[in-house]
Design a protein around this motif. Sequence first.
Motif, PDB file in Angstrom:
ATOM      1  N   PRO A  22       0.814  -1.228   0.000  1.00 51.00           N
ATOM      2  CA  PRO A  22       0.000   0.000   0.000  1.00 51.00           C
ATOM      3  C   PRO A  22       0.844   1.272   0.000  1.00 51.00           C
ATOM      4  O   PRO A  22       0.327   2.355  -0.256  1.00 51.00           O
ATOM      5  N   THR A  23       2.161   1.155   0.283  1.00 52.78           N
ATOM      6  CA  THR A  23       3.005   2.356   0.357  1.00 52.78           C
ATOM      7  C   THR A  23       3.702   2.646  -0.965  1.00 52.78           C
ATOM      8  O   THR A  23       4.448   3.639  -1.061  1.00 52.78           O
ATOM      9  N   TYR A  24       3.486   1.778  -1.952  1.00 58.91           N
ATOM     10  CA  TYR A  24       4.200   1.947  -3.218  1.00 58.91           C
ATOM     11  C   TYR A  24       3.186   1.970  -4.352  1.00 58.91           C
ATOM     12  O   TYR A  24       2.473   0.982  -4.590  1.00 58.91           O
ATOM     13  N   GLY A  25       3.084   3.081  -5.001  1.00 64.70           N
ATOM     14  CA  GLY A  25       2.222   3.203  -6.163  1.00 64.70           C
ATOM     15  C   GLY A  25       0.752   3.042  -5.821  1.00 64.70           C
ATOM     16  O   GLY A  25       0.305   3.250  -4.679  1.00 64.70           O
ATOM     17  N   ASN A  26      -0.058   2.629  -6.797  1.00 62.38           N
ATOM     18  CA  ASN A  26      -1.504   2.452  -6.653  1.00 62.38           C
ATOM     19  C   ASN A  26      -1.909   0.986  -6.682  1.00 62.38           C
ATOM     20  O   ASN A  26      -3.073   0.670  -6.899  1.00 62.38           O
ATOM     21  N   SER A  27      -0.944   0.093  -6.475  1.00 68.34           N
ATOM     22  CA  SER A  27      -1.260  -1.338  -6.589  1.00 68.34           C
ATOM     23  C   SER A  27      -2.291  -1.772  -5.553  1.00 68.34           C
ATOM     24  O   SER A  27      -3.060  -2.713  -5.795  1.00 68.34           O
ATOM     25  N   ALA A  28      -2.304  -1.129  -4.385  1.00 69.45           N
ATOM     26  CA  ALA A  28      -3.255  -1.524  -3.329  1.00 69.45           C
ATOM     27  C   ALA A  28      -4.319  -0.465  -3.090  1.00 69.45           C
ATOM     28  O   ALA A  28      -5.061  -0.546  -2.110  1.00 69.45           O
ATOM     29  N   ARG A  29      -4.451   0.479  -3.957  1.00 75.60           N
ATOM     30  CA  ARG A  29      -5.480   1.519  -3.808  1.00 75.60           C
ATOM     31  C   ARG A  29      -6.749   1.032  -4.482  1.00 75.60           C
ATOM     32  O   ARG A  29      -6.805   0.893  -5.702  1.00 75.60           O
ATOM     33  N   VAL A  30      -7.780   0.753  -3.654  1.00 76.38           N
ATOM     34  CA  VAL A  30      -9.003   0.084  -4.112  1.00 76.38           C
ATOM     35  C   VAL A  30     -10.111   1.115  -4.271  1.00 76.38           C
ATOM     36  O   VAL A  30     -10.286   2.011  -3.435  1.00 76.38           O
ATOM     37  N   VAL A  31     -10.908   0.921  -5.327  1.00 76.86           N
ATOM     38  CA  VAL A  31     -12.088   1.757  -5.594  1.00 76.86           C
ATOM     39  C   VAL A  31     -13.277   0.813  -5.760  1.00 76.86           C
ATOM     40  O   VAL A  31     -13.183  -0.211  -6.445  1.00 76.86           O
ATOM     41  N   TYR A  32     -14.426   1.134  -5.089  1.00 82.41           N
ATOM     42  CA  TYR A  32     -15.624   0.297  -5.107  1.00 82.41           C
ATOM     43  C   TYR A  32     -16.624   0.832  -6.125  1.00 82.41           C
ATOM     44  O   TYR A  32     -16.773   2.061  -6.299  1.00 82.41           O
ATOM     45  N   SER A  33     -17.330  -0.085  -6.747  1.00 82.48           N
ATOM     46  CA  SER A  33     -18.398   0.278  -7.697  1.00 82.48           C
ATOM     47  C   SER A  33     -19.475  -0.792  -7.626  1.00 82.48           C
ATOM     48  O   SER A  33     -19.234  -1.908  -7.138  1.00 82.48           O
ATOM     49  N   ILE A  34     -20.674  -0.479  -8.090  1.00 85.06           N
ATOM     50  CA  ILE A  34     -21.798  -1.411  -8.059  1.00 85.06           C
ATOM     51  C   ILE A  34     -22.039  -1.923  -9.470  1.00 85.06           C
ATOM     52  O   ILE A  34     -22.160  -1.148 -10.428  1.00 85.06           O
ATOM     53  N   LEU A  35     -22.049  -3.224  -9.627  1.00 83.59           N
ATOM     54  CA  LEU A  35     -22.279  -3.841 -10.931  1.00 83.59           C
ATOM     55  C   LEU A  35     -23.723  -4.257 -11.113  1.00 83.59           C
ATOM     56  O   LEU A  35     -24.213  -4.277 -12.250  1.00 83.59           O
ATOM     57  N   GLN A  36     -24.394  -4.616 -10.012  1.00 80.91           N
ATOM     58  CA  GLN A  36     -25.790  -5.060 -10.094  1.00 80.91           C
ATOM     59  C   GLN A  36     -26.514  -4.574  -8.858  1.00 80.91           C
ATOM     60  O   GLN A  36     -25.993  -4.674  -7.751  1.00 80.91           O
TER      61      GLN A  36
END
Length: 790
Positions: free
Chosen positions: A189-203
């Motif tokens: 999580p301290t390097y780049g955006n590899s662990a930066r999560v974004v939530y969205s709704i699919l259904q």
Amino acid sequence: MRITSTSCICPVLVCLCFVQRCYGAAHHGSIKVTRNQTKHIEGETEVHHRPKRGWVWNQFFVLEEHMGPDPQYVGKLHSNSDKGDGSVKYILTGEGAGTIFIIDDTTGDIHSTKSLDREQKTHYVLHAQAIDRRTNKPLEPESEFIIKVQDINDNAPKFTDGPYIVTVPEMSEMGTSVLQVTATDADDPTYGNSARVVYSILQGQPYFSVDPKTGVIRTALHNMDREAREHYSVVIQAKDMAGQVGGLSGSTTVNITLTDVNDNPPRFPQKHYQLYVPESAQVGSAVGKIKANDADTGSNADMKYTIINGDGSGVFSISTDKDTREGILSLKKPLNYEKKKSYTLNIEGANTHLDFRFSHLGPFKDVTMLKIIVGDVDEPPLFSMPSYVMEVYENAEIGTAVGTVTAQDPDAANSLVRYFIDHNTEEDSYFTIDASTGTIKTAKIFDREETPWYNITVAASEIDNPALVSHVPVGVRILDVNDNPPELSREYDVIVCEDSKPGQVIQTITATDKDNSANGARFHFSLEEGLSLNPNFTLRDNEDNTASILTRRRRYSRTTQDIYYLPVLISDGGVPPLSSSSTLTIRVCACERDGRVRTCHAEAFLSSAGLSTGALIAILLCVVILLAIVVLFITLRRSKKEPLIISEEDVRENVVTYDDEGGGEEDTEAFDITALRNPSAAEELKYRRDVRPEVKPASRHHPSSSLDSIDVQEFIKQRLAEADLDPSVPPYDSLQTYAYEGHRSEAGSISSLDSATTHSDQDYNYLGDWGPEFKKLAELYGEIESERTT
């Protein structure tokens, strides 16, 4: 030593590698001084200085998941002492050294031979050292450095707790929080955006929404109605790299159920109902059901039914079945088609648990009208009374009328009724009934004193329909007639003392009558008429159903007459009155001054002697004790055994027992037990001291050498021969017991007794060779030996 790294692969890291190398060069130049400080050991404050040493401290980076054919270059080690002639040898130790990481011992280049996973291990700690290749002596102190595994986006976000099952109340406001989901990413999580999560709704749109940063799911519509739709399946996606193209994603399912609230009032399907109830319905029985519908569930659909008005509110009642939520209509009073053929009821059904947030959707109750039609039924005859009580006198003639029961057909046809008695019990056979009139008559003669009450059952049926039968209980009370004369309540034992005075009450008597109180409550007592005046006793009626017997003489003598008979006449107050005669027996007895009876004629001989009952018992007890002593004495005399020796001339064999405990250590005349302890230590054998010898026995001298070698068997044989040849013993056998302890040990006694006076040839000088533990013992025995020598 200088450590340089060339793991700068990504363009983003070019600048970092440049800064790293510049930092290493600058640091190298700045540490070229001959003075350097090493790490302190705990507890030491001394600072060590080594000449010609320089370090450029840095971390190495190696990219994870390297899949190339050649080993991945990590970095380079370089010492200031390395002149490039190959005289310096580089050694690498620590985590993964030789397996994961290898080093060129001449150039100092470090390579990674395996593909690494940062999620399994983030860094490795190694140690580097430069030594002289010829002498193997270290040119630099060992230094520690770290190789960090650089992260790449190789792990997708995961929902560890899914799938989810949650509920939310229906009719909730838009934006109501339902659930917060969380996805985890194993990348750094301290390097780049590899662990930066974004939530969205699919259904699940447009009913629900999700916050892209926090993962909180919320309602997205107003007034979501459970009765319209209850279950929703919502799919939530989590994507790393901040949602950019190329990021990895994971999804989970959230099952959302709308819970019920009381937002629907109850409603009757119809506004008018009709119910048929036969007039034969039993009171308390359920006659019908009614139900109002409610779209809600659980406690929100609970309701209560009430009869709010109507002409049948006093005849019917309604209750609620909690399981089916139905209104149960029950009968409170019996129906009669001939009197009322229909009833009208207004029934209300109302919710019991209200939610005032939805009161604007009410009212949460409903009313319907119920018309009840009473059905005509051919009913059995109806008696004029629920039960009858009749009376008849005892001893009445057979066929005497007791009473009459009446019944009629309640229907409009008014059919004729026939009466009969159910002969189910024995009592039913004691009466008869007229089938047409219902008159009950006696079938036997009754005795109230035997059975005062009878219970029978009378039945009535229609002549046109005999199957319709009704019953009524009839109780018959037997009335009393004065047919039993009075009698004494018990047998009396009347006693008169010899020294009685005239007019003294000696007994009070009572009477009983089997008839009831109406015919025998008042008794009259008198002496029998026609007899001459009794000179000894008289009777006085106390007018309370008792009478007293009084004396008429001053003294009575048992010797003259000890028993008197007094006839008594008792009559009752019935109509007509009845009477009986009873005779009292009066005994003459001797009494104490306080009136206690001392004795009567059966104990007259004791009275002349002036002995009381207690004295008689004491005399008898003494006689019994004396007899018991005599019998015991005779028994002991007979069971006593004769002695073994009757006279001095009796030469029968005997076993003589000496119960002698001795006089202790100072008793020199007691038995000599020296021979019993040790035959070899015995002195000259001695004579018996219990019998004085008449003839001096032969001398018994034994050499001491034979005593030393004698054993137990020879000793006992020797004693036996001496006893047989000894003329001083009695003329019969005697029993001699020898408690022999045995010969002494060849090793001598281990006891300390007599050790002070006994000389020992033992040499205790060897105790001095046993060590310091036996030093005191050696000195002690050395002193004893010296004293003996002196």
